[in-house]
Enzyme design. Structure first.
Site, PDB file in Angstrom:
ATOM      1  CG  PHE A  95      -1.600   1.157   1.565  1.00  0.00           C
ATOM      2  CD1 PHE A  95      -2.290   1.895   0.549  1.00  0.00           C
ATOM      3  CD2 PHE A  95      -1.601   1.504   2.849  1.00  0.00           C
ATOM      4  CE1 PHE A  95      -3.035   3.146   1.018  1.00  0.00           C
ATOM      5  CE2 PHE A  95      -2.302   2.725   3.407  1.00  0.00           C
ATOM      6  CZ  PHE A  95      -2.839   3.488   2.353  1.00  0.00           C
ATOM      7  CB  ILE A  96       2.972   3.144   2.445  1.00  0.00           C
ATOM      8  CG1 ILE A  96       1.801   3.114   3.857  1.00  0.00           C
ATOM      9  CG2 ILE A  96       3.647   4.186   2.687  1.00  0.00           C
ATOM     10  CD1 ILE A  96       2.058   3.129   4.985  1.00  0.00           C
ATOM     11  CG  LEU A 136       5.360  -9.768  -5.621  1.00  0.00           C
ATOM     12  CD1 LEU A 136       5.149 -10.226  -7.032  1.00  0.00           C
ATOM     13  CD2 LEU A 136       4.827  -8.373  -5.578  1.00  0.00           C
ATOM     14  CB  ALA A 138       6.614  -4.397   7.540  1.00  0.00           C
ATOM     15  CB  THR A 149       3.781   1.843  13.181  1.00  0.00           C
ATOM     16  OG1 THR A 149       2.493   2.116  13.745  1.00  0.00           O
ATOM     17  CG2 THR A 149       4.501   0.670  13.648  1.00  0.00           C
ATOM     18  CG  ASP A 150       0.690   5.369  15.438  1.00  0.00           C
ATOM     19  OD1 ASP A 150       0.640   4.376  15.058  1.00  0.00           O
ATOM     20  OD2 ASP A 150      -0.107   6.602  15.389  1.00  0.00           O
ATOM     21  CE1 TYR A 207       3.327  -3.839  11.779  1.00  0.00           C
ATOM     22  CE2 TYR A 207       1.667  -2.456  13.073  1.00  0.00           C
ATOM     23  CZ  TYR A 207       2.290  -2.680  12.027  1.00  0.00           C
ATOM     24  OH  TYR A 207       2.908  -1.439  11.085  1.00  0.00           O
ATOM     25  CB  SER A 231       7.598  -7.588  14.956  1.00  0.00           C
ATOM     26  OG  SER A 231       6.346  -7.029  14.121  1.00  0.00           O
ATOM     27  CE  LYS A 232       7.307  -1.428  11.090  1.00  0.00           C
ATOM     28  NZ  LYS A 232       7.785  -1.623   9.876  1.00  0.00           N
ATOM     29  CG  ASN A 287      -0.040   5.842   5.913  1.00  0.00           C
ATOM     30  OD1 ASN A 287       0.619   6.044   5.157  1.00  0.00           O
ATOM     31  ND2 ASN A 287       0.172   6.140   7.291  1.00  0.00           N
ATOM     32  CE1 TYR A 341       9.358  -8.253 -14.125  1.00  0.00           C
ATOM     33  CE2 TYR A 341       7.227  -8.396 -13.189  1.00  0.00           C
ATOM     34  CZ  TYR A 341       8.583  -7.516 -13.210  1.00  0.00           C
ATOM     35  OH  TYR A 341       8.501  -6.369 -13.000  1.00  0.00           O
TER      36      TYR A 341
HETATM   37  P1  NAD Z   1       1.294  -3.751   3.293  1.00  0.00           P
HETATM   38  O1  NAD Z   1       0.948  -4.917   4.196  1.00  0.00           O
HETATM   39  O2  NAD Z   1       0.316  -2.967   2.483  1.00  0.00           O
HETATM   40  O3  NAD Z   1       2.545  -3.886   2.189  1.00  0.00           O
HETATM   41  C1  NAD Z   1       3.700  -4.795   2.661  1.00  0.00           C
HETATM   42  C2  NAD Z   1       4.591  -4.851   1.713  1.00  0.00           C
HETATM   43  O4  NAD Z   1       5.708  -5.719   2.046  1.00  0.00           O
HETATM   44  C3  NAD Z   1       3.975  -6.014   0.476  1.00  0.00           C
HETATM   45  O5  NAD Z   1       4.219  -5.599  -0.690  1.00  0.00           O
HETATM   46  C4  NAD Z   1       4.760  -7.492   0.874  1.00  0.00           C
HETATM   47  O6  NAD Z   1       4.478  -8.183  -0.443  1.00  0.00           O
HETATM   48  C5  NAD Z   1       5.987  -6.917   1.288  1.00  0.00           C
HETATM   49  N1  NAD Z   1       6.705  -7.899   1.850  1.00  0.00           N
HETATM   50  C6  NAD Z   1       6.258  -8.558   3.034  1.00  0.00           C
HETATM   51  N2  NAD Z   1       7.163  -9.420   3.480  1.00  0.00           N
HETATM   52  C7  NAD Z   1       8.102  -9.168   2.915  1.00  0.00           C
HETATM   53  C8  NAD Z   1       9.545  -9.982   2.919  1.00  0.00           C
HETATM   54  N3  NAD Z   1       9.836 -10.838   3.591  1.00  0.00           N
HETATM   55  N4  NAD Z   1      10.359  -9.411   1.727  1.00  0.00           N
HETATM   56  C9  NAD Z   1      10.155  -8.821   1.053  1.00  0.00           C
HETATM   57  N5  NAD Z   1       8.929  -8.052   0.773  1.00  0.00           N
HETATM   58  C10 NAD Z   1       7.985  -8.206   1.739  1.00  0.00           C
HETATM   59  O7  NAD Z   1       2.005  -2.633   4.254  1.00  0.00           O
HETATM   60  P2  NAD Z   1       1.678  -0.960   4.243  1.00  0.00           P
HETATM   61  O8  NAD Z   1       0.479  -0.598   5.110  1.00  0.00           O
HETATM   62  O9  NAD Z   1       2.175  -0.358   3.026  1.00  0.00           O
HETATM   63  O10 NAD Z   1       2.964  -0.409   5.268  1.00  0.00           O
HETATM   64  C11 NAD Z   1       4.511  -0.402   4.764  1.00  0.00           C
HETATM   65  C12 NAD Z   1       5.200   0.114   6.238  1.00  0.00           C
HETATM   66  O11 NAD Z   1       4.689   1.143   6.632  1.00  0.00           O
HETATM   67  C13 NAD Z   1       5.270  -1.230   6.999  1.00  0.00           C
HETATM   68  O12 NAD Z   1       6.884  -0.984   7.587  1.00  0.00           O
HETATM   69  C14 NAD Z   1       4.629  -0.831   8.341  1.00  0.00           C
HETATM   70  O13 NAD Z   1       4.688  -1.148   9.138  1.00  0.00           O
HETATM   71  C15 NAD Z   1       4.538   1.004   7.884  1.00  0.00           C
HETATM   72  N6  NAD Z   1       3.388   1.733   8.701  1.00  0.00           N
HETATM   73  C16 NAD Z   1       1.982   1.474   8.130  1.00  0.00           C
HETATM   74  C17 NAD Z   1       1.218   2.234   8.416  1.00  0.00           C
HETATM   75  C18 NAD Z   1      -0.464   2.079   7.924  1.00  0.00           C
HETATM   76  O14 NAD Z   1      -1.248   2.662   8.132  1.00  0.00           O
HETATM   77  N7  NAD Z   1      -0.561   1.332   6.947  1.00  0.00           N
HETATM   78  C19 NAD Z   1       1.207   3.315   9.514  1.00  0.00           C
HETATM   79  C20 NAD Z   1       2.472   3.554   9.817  1.00  0.00           C
HETATM   80  C21 NAD Z   1       3.710   2.642   9.319  1.00  0.00           C
END
Ligand code: NAD
Ligand code: TYD
Length: 366
Positions: free
Chosen positions: A15-16, A39, A87, A137-138, A172, A175-176, A202, A363
């Protein structure tokens, strides 16, 4: 072509990450952006369709836990910057399967740090001009009190600051928190130039529909129940995802080494109030009678250890780097609802699992 910078973005298919990849690929044609993503169920290359043919974009399917592979990529592409978002991210999944969270979030981050250390320490200039940016994350700060549940936001007097003591409650957030400590330890022990940011919840396009906002938009569209945990009184602080991506760009380039920055929009919502805004917006856009989908609200058993309130104080980022959110929440939620309703194919592919075929098709064409 010689690129001015070679930057790995991990988790760029999520997502982000997909918003950060898009922003960097489009803003910096002289940077090579290498998206390293395993993926998992949360990674979806369809999130990046619009930029996948750009010459400065490379996708590599790889697991961050694979140290040898990380080393190989860093050497092959002369990587000088890492923006680490990969993550496992869903609290409910972490309650069911904490081990996967420790593996990816803790050991995966350590594997990346070690690979960066080996790569950069072998160079004549060593860490000069390098940056390891860890996205956190917060939730690592724990939970805040709800001092004024019946009043207006803010719902309490305390906020998470960069100096707030870590107090994670879910597997979660634990771990963060652990990964954040490892990142800082690599600065203190080896002199690696790191920066860490802790962002609030987000929302926006391309979020996997296990998270509250896309799940509820989709369930309203389908007339399915909206499972509200507990009494819906928990408070979250919501930030539009593109504003987070802009903050990441700014901090990657201008943030001080070894600093932590909190990122948030001073935008607290009680879950139940937020859900009512989503219902009103979706019903209006779909032309349903006002309030029609309120009947879908279903109170369910609360999440174990459910943190009561998150609220970020991002004034350091504002004061030091002049960042502020660009969107008001009303605008952001309208854009988000319209995006999910206009992109029903994306949502249907994700909920059916079809998106996972995209990688093979994409691919095999090359
Ligand atoms: P998400 O779950 O949408 O995407 C995570 C991505 O990481 C995926 O594309 C997945 O395939 C990839 N991934 C997972 N394990 C993997 C591995 N072992 N090796 C390589 N790729 C791997 O996550 P998000 O919501 O986009 O969050 C992204 C980051 O931002 C995270 O670190 C999260 O802790 C942090 N974050 C998220 C939020 C939120 O609201 N979503 C808020 C603050 C911080
Ligand atoms: P979520 O989007 O999972 O993010 P986080 O747990 O990281 O804050 O959840 C946001 C809030 O919504 C959280 O307080 C839990 C609540 N929630 C529900 O009430 N029902 C749901 O089905 C989901 C997914 C979340």
């Amino acid at each position: 072509m010689d690129y001015r910078r070679n930057i790995i973005i991990t988790g760029g298919a999520g997502f982000i990450g997909s918003h950060v990849v898009r922003l960097f690929v489009n803003t910096y044609p002289d940077y090579r952006i290498i998206n390293v993503d395993k993926l998992t169920y949360a990674g979806n290359l369809a999130n990046l369709k619009d930029i996948e043919e750009c010459p400065n974009y490379v996708f590599i399917k790889a697991d961050i836990c694979d140290f040898e592979k990380m080393l190989e990529i860093m050497t092959e592409y002369s990587v000088d910057g890492i923006i680490h978002l990969a993550a496992e991210t869903h609290v409910d999944r972490s309650i069911k399967d904490p081990f996967t969270f420790a593996k990816t979030n803790v050991l995966g981050t350590l594997s990346l740090l070690q690979a960066a250390r080996h790569t950069w320490e072998a160079l004549p200039e060593k860490y000069e001009g390098k940056r390891f940016y860890h996205i956190s994350t917060d939730e690592v700060y724990g939970a805040l009190e709800l001092d004024s549940p019946d009043g207006e936001a803010p719902y309490g007097t305390e906020f998470f600051r960069e100096t707030t003591k870590y107090d994670p409650h879910s597997p979660y957030s634990a771990s963060k928190a652990s990964s954040d400590h490892f990142v800082r330890s690599f600065h203190d022990t080896y002199g690696m130039p790191v920066v860490v940011t802790n962002c609030s919840n987000n929302y926006g396009p391309y979020q996997f529909p296990e998270k509250l906002i896309p799940l509820f938009i989709n369930n309203i569209r389908k007339g399915k129940p909206l499972p509200v945990y507990g009494k819906g009184e928990n408070v979250r602080d919501w930030l539009y995802v593109e504003d987070h991506a802009r903050a990441i760009d700014l901090i990657f380039h201008k943030g001080k080494t070894a600093e932590t920055y909190n990122i948030g929009g001073f935008n607290e919502w009680k879950n139940i109030d937020l859900i009512k805004v989503i219902i009103a917006t979706v019903d209006r856009v779909l032309g349903n009678p006002e309030g029609q989908s309120l009947s879908l609200i279903t109170y369910v058993t609360d999440r174990a250890g459910h943190d009561l309130r998150y609220a970020i104080d991002s004034s350091k980022l504002h004061d030091d780097l002049s960042w502020e959110p660009s969107l008001q929440f009303e605008e952001g939620i309208e854009k988000t609802v319209l995006w999910y309703l206009d992109n029903q194919d994306w949502m249907d592919d994700v909920t059916s699992g079809d998106y996972q075929k995209y990688y093979e098709e994409m691919y095999s064409r090359r």
